[in-house]
Design a protein around this motif. Sequence first.
Motif, PDB file in Angstrom:
ATOM      1  N   LEU A   1       0.334  11.793  -0.970  1.00 42.83           N
ATOM      2  CA  LEU A   1      -0.610  10.689  -1.426  1.00 42.83           C
ATOM      3  C   LEU A   1      -1.314   9.999  -0.197  1.00 42.83           C
ATOM      4  CD1 LEU A   1       1.214   9.099  -4.236  1.00 42.83           C
ATOM      5  CD2 LEU A   1      -0.660  10.839  -4.352  1.00 42.83           C
ATOM      6  N   LEU A   2      -0.788  10.148   0.855  1.00 41.95           N
ATOM      7  CA  LEU A   2      -1.321   9.659   2.355  1.00 41.95           C
ATOM      8  C   LEU A   2      -2.555  10.226   2.761  1.00 41.95           C
ATOM      9  CD1 LEU A   2       2.303   9.221   4.205  1.00 41.95           C
ATOM     10  CD2 LEU A   2       1.103   7.658   3.114  1.00 41.95           C
ATOM     11  N   PRO A   3      -3.248   9.302   3.286  1.00 44.80           N
ATOM     12  CA  PRO A   3      -4.561   9.973   4.048  1.00 44.80           C
ATOM     13  C   PRO A   3      -4.169  10.754   5.163  1.00 44.80           C
ATOM     14  CG  PRO A   3      -4.604   7.530   4.010  1.00 44.80           C
ATOM     15  CD  PRO A   3      -3.252   7.934   3.471  1.00 44.80           C
ATOM     16  N   LYS A   4      -4.834  12.067   5.371  1.00 46.62           N
ATOM     17  CA  LYS A   4      -4.494  12.913   6.403  1.00 46.62           C
ATOM     18  C   LYS A   4      -4.169  12.413   7.871  1.00 46.62           C
ATOM     19  CE  LYS A   4      -5.358  16.335   3.700  1.00 46.62           C
ATOM     20  NZ  LYS A   4      -3.827  16.723   2.937  1.00 46.62           N
ATOM     21  N   ALA A   5      -4.772  11.258   8.347  1.00 46.38           N
ATOM     22  CA  ALA A   5      -4.643  10.511   9.667  1.00 46.38           C
ATOM     23  C   ALA A   5      -3.281  10.009   9.531  1.00 46.38           C
ATOM     24  CB  ALA A   5      -5.465   9.565   9.748  1.00 46.38           C
ATOM     25  N   VAL A   6      -2.587   9.381   8.530  1.00 50.04           N
ATOM     26  CA  VAL A   6      -1.239   9.115   8.501  1.00 50.04           C
ATOM     27  C   VAL A   6      -0.213  10.052   8.326  1.00 50.04           C
ATOM     28  CG1 VAL A   6       0.258   7.274   7.257  1.00 50.04           C
ATOM     29  CG2 VAL A   6      -2.191   6.824   7.365  1.00 50.04           C
ATOM     30  N   ALA A   7      -0.529  11.104   7.311  1.00 51.10           N
ATOM     31  CA  ALA A   7       0.452  12.059   7.125  1.00 51.10           C
ATOM     32  C   ALA A   7       0.858  12.869   8.391  1.00 51.10           C
ATOM     33  CB  ALA A   7       0.234  12.872   6.125  1.00 51.10           C
TER      34      ALA A   7
ATOM     35  N   SER B   1       0.815  -1.058  -0.148  1.00 51.10           N
ATOM     36  CA  SER B   1       0.119   0.150  -0.110  1.00 51.10           C
ATOM     37  C   SER B   1       0.978   1.207  -0.060  1.00 51.10           C
ATOM     38  CB  SER B   1      -0.870   0.060   1.172  1.00 51.10           C
ATOM     39  OG  SER B   1      -0.152   0.199   2.327  1.00 51.10           O
ATOM     40  N   ILE B   2       0.467   2.199  -0.406  1.00 51.09           N
ATOM     41  CA  ILE B   2       1.322   3.575  -0.173  1.00 51.09           C
ATOM     42  C   ILE B   2       1.675   3.757   1.022  1.00 51.09           C
ATOM     43  CG2 ILE B   2       0.834   6.186  -0.509  1.00 51.09           C
ATOM     44  CD1 ILE B   2      -0.778   5.454  -2.985  1.00 51.09           C
ATOM     45  N   GLU B   3       0.693   3.511   2.155  1.00 49.82           N
ATOM     46  CA  GLU B   3       1.119   3.856   3.526  1.00 49.82           C
ATOM     47  C   GLU B   3       2.434   2.955   3.807  1.00 49.82           C
ATOM     48  OE1 GLU B   3      -1.962   3.285   2.643  1.00 49.82           O
ATOM     49  OE2 GLU B   3      -2.990   4.952   3.355  1.00 49.82           O
ATOM     50  N   ALA B   4       2.371   1.704   3.568  1.00 52.14           N
ATOM     51  CA  ALA B   4       3.577   0.792   3.889  1.00 52.14           C
ATOM     52  C   ALA B   4       4.927   1.203   3.079  1.00 52.14           C
ATOM     53  CB  ALA B   4       3.147  -0.481   3.378  1.00 52.14           C
ATOM     54  N   LEU B   5       4.550   1.330   1.803  1.00 55.24           N
ATOM     55  CA  LEU B   5       5.621   1.982   0.864  1.00 55.24           C
ATOM     56  C   LEU B   5       6.169   3.128   1.613  1.00 55.24           C
ATOM     57  CD1 LEU B   5       7.507   1.505  -1.417  1.00 55.24           C
ATOM     58  CD2 LEU B   5       6.119   2.697  -2.949  1.00 55.24           C
ATOM     59  N   TYR B   6       5.422   4.114   2.065  1.00 45.98           N
ATOM     60  CA  TYR B   6       6.024   5.265   2.690  1.00 45.98           C
ATOM     61  C   TYR B   6       6.826   4.903   4.025  1.00 45.98           C
ATOM     62  CZ  TYR B   6       6.212   9.722   5.215  1.00 45.98           C
ATOM     63  OH  TYR B   6       6.718  10.770   5.961  1.00 45.98           O
ATOM     64  N   ARG B   7       6.483   4.161   4.795  1.00 46.90           N
ATOM     65  CA  ARG B   7       6.995   3.835   5.915  1.00 46.90           C
ATOM     66  C   ARG B   7       8.223   2.854   5.558  1.00 46.90           C
ATOM     67  NH1 ARG B   7       1.956   1.463   7.175  1.00 46.90           N
ATOM     68  NH2 ARG B   7       2.898  -0.463   7.193  1.00 46.90           N
ATOM     69  N   LEU B   8       8.313   2.084   4.416  1.00 39.72           N
ATOM     70  CA  LEU B   8       9.623   1.323   4.219  1.00 39.72           C
ATOM     71  C   LEU B   8      10.535   2.229   3.558  1.00 39.72           C
ATOM     72  CD1 LEU B   8      11.037  -1.232   3.748  1.00 39.72           C
ATOM     73  CD2 LEU B   8       9.869  -1.377   1.596  1.00 39.72           C
ATOM     74  N   ALA B   9      10.000   3.414   2.775  1.00 43.57           N
ATOM     75  CA  ALA B   9      11.030   4.375   2.324  1.00 43.57           C
ATOM     76  C   ALA B   9      11.796   5.094   3.545  1.00 43.57           C
ATOM     77  CB  ALA B   9      10.142   5.160   1.276  1.00 43.57           C
TER      78      ALA B   9
ATOM     79  N   LEU C   1      11.559   9.132  -2.544  1.00 48.15           N
ATOM     80  CA  LEU C   1      10.394   8.325  -2.500  1.00 48.15           C
ATOM     81  C   LEU C   1       9.499   8.765  -1.461  1.00 48.15           C
ATOM     82  CD1 LEU C   1       8.746   5.954  -3.719  1.00 48.15           C
ATOM     83  CD2 LEU C   1      10.169   4.439  -2.480  1.00 48.15           C
ATOM     84  N   ALA C   2      10.050   8.953  -0.419  1.00 47.54           N
ATOM     85  CA  ALA C   2       9.230   9.318   0.819  1.00 47.54           C
ATOM     86  C   ALA C   2       8.417  10.423   0.567  1.00 47.54           C
ATOM     87  CB  ALA C   2       9.709   9.378   2.162  1.00 47.54           C
ATOM     88  N   VAL C   3       9.164  11.719  -0.045  1.00 50.05           N
ATOM     89  CA  VAL C   3       8.739  12.892  -0.185  1.00 50.05           C
ATOM     90  C   VAL C   3       7.555  12.867  -1.272  1.00 50.05           C
ATOM     91  CG1 VAL C   3       9.225  15.150  -1.508  1.00 50.05           C
ATOM     92  CG2 VAL C   3      10.899  14.411   0.451  1.00 50.05           C
ATOM     93  N   HIS C   4       7.800  12.203  -2.314  1.00 47.64           N
ATOM     94  CA  HIS C   4       6.675  11.839  -3.540  1.00 47.64           C
ATOM     95  C   HIS C   4       5.399  11.190  -3.020  1.00 47.64           C
ATOM     96  CE1 HIS C   4      10.059  13.101  -6.133  1.00 47.64           C
ATOM     97  NE2 HIS C   4       9.215  13.175  -7.107  1.00 47.64           N
ATOM     98  N   LEU C   5       5.737  10.291  -1.949  1.00 44.08           N
ATOM     99  CA  LEU C   5       4.556   9.653  -1.313  1.00 44.08           C
ATOM    100  C   LEU C   5       3.769  10.437  -0.387  1.00 44.08           C
ATOM    101  CD1 LEU C   5       6.168   6.092  -0.957  1.00 44.08           C
ATOM    102  CD2 LEU C   5       4.477   6.712  -2.681  1.00 44.08           C
TER     103      LEU C   5
END
Length: 78
Positions: free
Chosen positions: A72-78, A49-57, A65-69
């Motif tokens: 795209l994260l839901p507000k609750a995650v960002a 998922s985008i959230e998991a890829l962000y955490r992995l980055a 990669l994290a900056v680009h993702l």
Amino acid sequence: MQTDQPPTLTPSLRAAREAKGLSLRATAHLSGIDPGHLSKVERGEKQLSIEALYRLALVVELGDLAVHLKPLLPKAVA
């Protein structure tokens, strides 16, 4: 010859993890991803998922990669 397959990030993710000296299990733990799932992601068999890829980055320090993702994260995650 052109293929219909989209480009993959998996070699880059594995290389980034290995460059940081992180085991697959440690990376999975730090990013909150199941180790078996992460292994399949690295082999190109599964997607994150985008959230998991962000955490992995963040864990493997792929800042670009994290900056680009992040947008795209839901507000609750960002």
